[in-house]
Design a protein around this motif. Structure first.
Motif, mmCIF file in Angstrom:
data_model
loop_
_atom_site.group_PDB
_atom_site.id
_atom_site.type_symbol
_atom_site.label_atom_id
_atom_site.label_comp_id
_atom_site.label_asym_id
_atom_site.label_seq_id
_atom_site.Cartn_x
_atom_site.Cartn_y
_atom_site.Cartn_z
ATOM 1 N N HIS A 128 0.377 7.899 7.045
ATOM 2 C CA HIS A 128 -0.681 7.389 6.166
ATOM 3 C C HIS A 128 -2.065 7.485 6.807
ATOM 4 O O HIS A 128 -3.023 7.923 6.169
ATOM 5 C CB HIS A 128 -0.393 5.935 5.777
ATOM 6 C CG HIS A 128 0.739 5.790 4.822
ATOM 7 N ND1 HIS A 128 0.925 4.673 4.038
ATOM 8 C CD2 HIS A 128 1.760 6.636 4.503
ATOM 9 C CE1 HIS A 128 2.009 4.834 3.293
ATOM 10 N NE2 HIS A 128 2.538 6.007 3.572
ATOM 11 N N LEU A 150 -5.124 5.625 -0.136
ATOM 12 C CA LEU A 150 -3.752 5.469 0.330
ATOM 13 C C LEU A 150 -3.462 4.025 0.710
ATOM 14 O O LEU A 150 -2.333 3.563 0.588
ATOM 15 C CB LEU A 150 -3.489 6.387 1.525
ATOM 16 C CG LEU A 150 -3.449 7.889 1.239
ATOM 17 C CD1 LEU A 150 -3.020 8.642 2.483
ATOM 18 C CD2 LEU A 150 -2.527 8.215 0.088
ATOM 19 N N ASP A 151 -4.474 3.296 1.185
ATOM 20 C CA ASP A 151 -4.260 1.902 1.542
ATOM 21 C C ASP A 151 -3.863 1.097 0.306
ATOM 22 O O ASP A 151 -2.989 0.237 0.369
ATOM 23 C CB ASP A 151 -5.532 1.325 2.169
ATOM 24 C CG ASP A 151 -5.284 -0.029 2.814
ATOM 25 O OD1 ASP A 151 -4.489 -0.068 3.770
ATOM 26 O OD2 ASP A 151 -5.862 -1.026 2.359
ATOM 27 N N ASN A 177 -3.265 12.674 -2.422
ATOM 28 C CA ASN A 177 -2.425 11.485 -2.511
ATOM 29 C C ASN A 177 -1.128 11.849 -3.237
ATOM 30 O O ASN A 177 -1.149 12.187 -4.421
ATOM 31 C CB ASN A 177 -3.179 10.391 -3.268
ATOM 32 C CG ASN A 177 -2.413 9.076 -3.311
ATOM 33 O OD1 ASN A 177 -1.216 9.028 -3.074
ATOM 34 N ND2 ASN A 177 -3.114 8.006 -3.623
ATOM 35 N N ARG A 224 -3.431 11.034 6.984
ATOM 36 C CA ARG A 224 -3.795 11.536 5.649
ATOM 37 C C ARG A 224 -5.075 10.856 5.157
ATOM 38 O O ARG A 224 -5.942 11.503 4.575
ATOM 39 C CB ARG A 224 -2.639 11.275 4.677
ATOM 40 C CG ARG A 224 -2.845 11.811 3.263
ATOM 41 C CD ARG A 224 -2.798 13.330 3.218
ATOM 42 N NE ARG A 224 -1.526 13.838 3.669
ATOM 43 C CZ ARG A 224 -0.488 14.090 2.867
ATOM 44 N NH1 ARG A 224 -0.595 13.897 1.572
ATOM 45 N NH2 ARG A 224 0.646 14.565 3.357
ATOM 46 N N ASP A 225 -5.175 9.542 5.396
ATOM 47 C CA ASP A 225 -6.370 8.809 4.983
ATOM 48 C C ASP A 225 -7.636 9.400 5.584
ATOM 49 O O ASP A 225 -8.657 9.551 4.910
ATOM 50 C CB ASP A 225 -6.253 7.339 5.412
ATOM 51 C CG ASP A 225 -6.123 6.401 4.216
ATOM 52 O OD1 ASP A 225 -6.501 6.804 3.104
ATOM 53 O OD2 ASP A 225 -5.646 5.270 4.400
ATOM 54 N N ARG A 238 5.354 6.135 6.264
ATOM 55 C CA ARG A 238 4.306 5.258 6.742
ATOM 56 C C ARG A 238 3.543 5.822 7.961
ATOM 57 O O ARG A 238 2.310 5.714 8.001
ATOM 58 C CB ARG A 238 4.906 3.875 7.072
ATOM 59 C CG ARG A 238 3.915 2.871 7.636
ATOM 60 C CD ARG A 238 2.815 2.567 6.654
ATOM 61 N NE ARG A 238 1.801 1.705 7.237
ATOM 62 C CZ ARG A 238 0.556 1.610 6.793
ATOM 63 N NH1 ARG A 238 0.166 2.316 5.759
ATOM 64 N NH2 ARG A 238 -0.299 0.801 7.375
ATOM 65 N N LEU A 290 3.942 4.441 -1.893
ATOM 66 C CA LEU A 290 4.200 5.656 -1.119
ATOM 67 C C LEU A 290 5.438 5.501 -0.250
ATOM 68 O O LEU A 290 6.234 6.438 -0.110
ATOM 69 C CB LEU A 290 2.984 5.982 -0.252
ATOM 70 C CG LEU A 290 1.739 6.466 -1.008
ATOM 71 C CD1 LEU A 290 0.527 6.462 -0.085
ATOM 72 C CD2 LEU A 290 1.953 7.866 -1.582
ATOM 73 N N CYS A 291 5.600 4.322 0.330
ATOM 74 C CA CYS A 291 6.779 4.086 1.170
ATOM 75 C C CYS A 291 8.034 3.908 0.331
ATOM 76 O O CYS A 291 9.057 4.561 0.581
ATOM 77 C CB CYS A 291 6.560 2.844 2.037
ATOM 78 S SG CYS A 291 5.385 3.063 3.381
ATOM 79 N N ASP A 325 9.899 3.109 7.635
ATOM 80 C CA ASP A 325 9.487 2.608 6.327
ATOM 81 C C ASP A 325 10.280 1.361 5.953
ATOM 82 O O ASP A 325 9.738 0.424 5.346
ATOM 83 C CB ASP A 325 9.688 3.683 5.265
ATOM 84 C CG ASP A 325 8.623 4.772 5.342
ATOM 85 O OD1 ASP A 325 7.750 4.681 6.237
ATOM 86 O OD2 ASP A 325 8.662 5.701 4.523
ATOM 87 N N ARG A 385 -0.054 2.134 -0.554
ATOM 88 C CA ARG A 385 0.932 2.386 0.506
ATOM 89 C C ARG A 385 2.318 1.808 0.227
ATOM 90 O O ARG A 385 3.313 2.384 0.670
ATOM 91 C CB ARG A 385 0.415 1.903 1.847
ATOM 92 C CG ARG A 385 -0.025 0.481 1.950
ATOM 93 C CD ARG A 385 -0.409 0.179 3.398
ATOM 94 N NE ARG A 385 -1.562 -0.689 3.507
ATOM 95 C CZ ARG A 385 -1.704 -1.598 4.463
ATOM 96 N NH1 ARG A 385 -0.771 -1.755 5.359
ATOM 97 N NH2 ARG A 385 -2.776 -2.336 4.519
#
Length: 536
Positions: A382, A364-365, A175, A385-386, A379, A371-372, A228, A368
């Motif tokens: 995601h 990540l959820d 992450n 990666r998840d 985005r 992250l963005c 994003d 998010r």
């Protein structure tokens, strides 16, 4: 040899009391005995040791004071925790500097304190207890200058405590927000208080001005990838995006890096609260609130003010000799930790980590929006990666079939109890109207245990002969075919570790503490501290 009297903290939990005795035993090389044997619940213990009272007081995690004769020293850990009492009511920064370091009177905590120093600067699901990490470093007798690693480092608690213990800290996480948090927390341990304070005051003064906007409107926002931008516009009111942009553009202009990164972390920590994210919900779900006034600048300044005070209090209190800390936090896959850290093979003294439990909510959820907005992970990346993250419960039909085939082919590499659990859930769900998540569970569990087998194999390669890996992991349960099925993750991971030729020490059950209300519904039923030693 001298007899030292050590007073344990009054408010700790039973499992912490056991850890306290283990760390005192390890550091003093003696068996603690009651100071007053007539009192079974007495808080004071005596050890006969070559260690000085100052040396023990500088390392112990769960102890309040160490005494020799009439002289008493407050433990360094208690001093650090006491700084939280000083900043709790938003103390003026000039007064704070004059208050610390403590002199004659120390406002010792009378309750658990998990957020001293940099530990409290950002919420994070599944945070370690910092005292737990420090006690495990002590129990392992990790030498100053030794290497402490965490291949699933989360928000960096192990790295911070390893650094404070005078060790070199290694961290790894998939992450990007976790990596950023960990690096920021570790770097702040050696920050210049004067530079931090100056950067904070300049930023605060600028944001309190009636108008800080200059140049292109939403200049920072428009620097983000177009996809994003579209995503964030769906989660924030336009006036909130404007306020956030004023904050972001000021942060980018802060020259002192530790201060700049602390500000990004503070902004990240308020993004959910100023968005249309549904309250009291761990996952990101939308709830447009047109009747609620959202002020991102006020939220940011309150968060930054709280964080800057906590960090400055730690810096003002710390011994001046503590000026630098060795740490390396990288973005990477825990399953490949031995490859990523190949230069440290057979060199790591201690590993302290807390893996996700099976079928955890996607990390990540939860993160998010940060992250963005912080530009850490676009985005569109995601979901991919998840799906790579250990314990993730999101899976496509194709991946489910592939993973089940993998289990049928190679399940013999897993212990019998692991195979039995997976097969039982599959059999109970067969022919029922179970939802897709429950039908996916056997394949997801097989992936989880295969993944953890790979992680533990990497850990074994990294540890020195005689080195110890502490794994803090939770147990949970599921419903299959109308029956409750317990998932005893701790026991099953111990069995996997045994197949990898670890020496297995008795585990210690611990009570869970929830740091924030939105995490309550996702708490594990129990957690255990597992200890795996690489044989000499």
């Amino acid at each position: 040899m001298k007899q030292l009297q050590c007073k344990i903290k009054d408010y700790i939990q039973p499992f912490e009391r056991e850890l306290a005795l283990q760390e005192l035993r390890a550091l003093s090389n003696d068996e603690p005995v009651y100071f007053d044997a007539s009192k079974d619940n007495d808080a004071s213990f005596v050890v006969t040791t070559t260690e000085t009272k100052e040396a023990l007081a500088g390392r112990l995690a769960y102890w309040e004071t160490v005494s020799y004769g009439s002289e008493t020293v407050v433990t360094l850990q208690s001093l650090r925790e006491a700084t939280v009492n000083v900043v709790r009511n938003g103390i003026d920064l000039a007064v704070l500097e004059k208050t610390l370091p403590f002199r004659d009177v120390v406002p010792l905590p009378n309750r658990r304190c998990l957020r001293y120093g940099t530990h409290g600067i950002h919420e994070y699901r599944g945070k370690f207890f910092p005292q737990l990490v420090r006690s495990l470093i002590n129990i392992a007798n990790t030498p100053p200058g030794g290497i402490v690693a965490d291949p699933m480092s989360g928000s960096g608690t192990t790295a911070v405590e390893a650094s404070l213990a005078g060790c070199s800290a290694l961290g790894l996480d998939m992450n990007p927000l976790s990596v950023f948090l960990s690096r920021t927390k570790c770097a702040l341990l050696a920050a210049d208080p004067k530079a931090l304070r100056s950067a904070y005051q300049e930023t605060r003064d600028s944001l309190l001005q009636p108008e800080v906007r200059a140049g292109e409107r939403l200049g920072y926002f428009h620097s983000l990838p177009a996809e994003d931008q579209r995503y964030l516009e769906d989660w924030f009111a336009q006036d909130v995006l404007t306020g956030l942009d004023d904050i972001a553009r000021l942060i980018t202009g802060v020259k002192y890096e530790p201060a700049r990164n602390l500000m990004w972390v503070s902004l990240s920590n308020v993004l959910r609260s100023v968005s249309w994210q549904k309250d009291a919900d761990l996952r990101v779900r939308k709830e447009i609130r047109l009747d609620v006034e959202i002020d991102p600048k006020r939220a940011f300044l309150e968060e930054l003010g709280r964080s800057i005070r906590a960090v400055l209090a730690f810096l003002y209190q710390r011994p001046r000799a503590e000026t630098s800390y060795q740490f390396a936090i990288e973005e990477g896959d825990a399953r490949k930790c031995a490859t990523v850290w190949s230069e440290y093979e057979c060199k790591v003294d201690t590993i302290i980590t807390s893996p996700p439990y099976a079928t955890a909510l996607p990390y990540l959820d939860t993160d998010r929006l940060s992250l963005c907005y912080l530009g850490l992970l676009p985005r569109p990346e995601h979901r991919t990666r998840d799906q790579k993250m250990i314990g993730n419960r999101e899976i496509t039909e194709r991946l489910r079939r592939e993973q089940w085939s993998h289990f049928l082919e190679l399940g013999g590499d897993l212990p019998q109890d692991v195979r039995a659990l997976i097969n039982r859930i599959e059999a109970l769900n067969e022919g029922t109207d179970a939802g897709f998540r429950r039908k996916n569970l056997p394949a997801l569990l097989s992936k989880y245990f295969f993944d953890m087998r790979e992680v533990l194999g990497g850990i074994r390669k990294l540890l020195k002969p005689g080195g110890v890996a502490f794994v803090v992991v939770g147990n949970n349960h599921t419903i299959a075919g109308g029956q409750r099925v317990d998932i005893c993750t701790a026991k099953l991971l111990s069995q996997i570790a045994e197949t990898l030729n670890f020496e297995i020490a008795p585990s210690l059950s611990m009570e869970m503490l929830i740091s924030r209300d939105i995490f309550k519904n996702n708490a594990m039923e129990s957690e255990e501290i597992l200890a795996f030693r690489r044989p000499n």
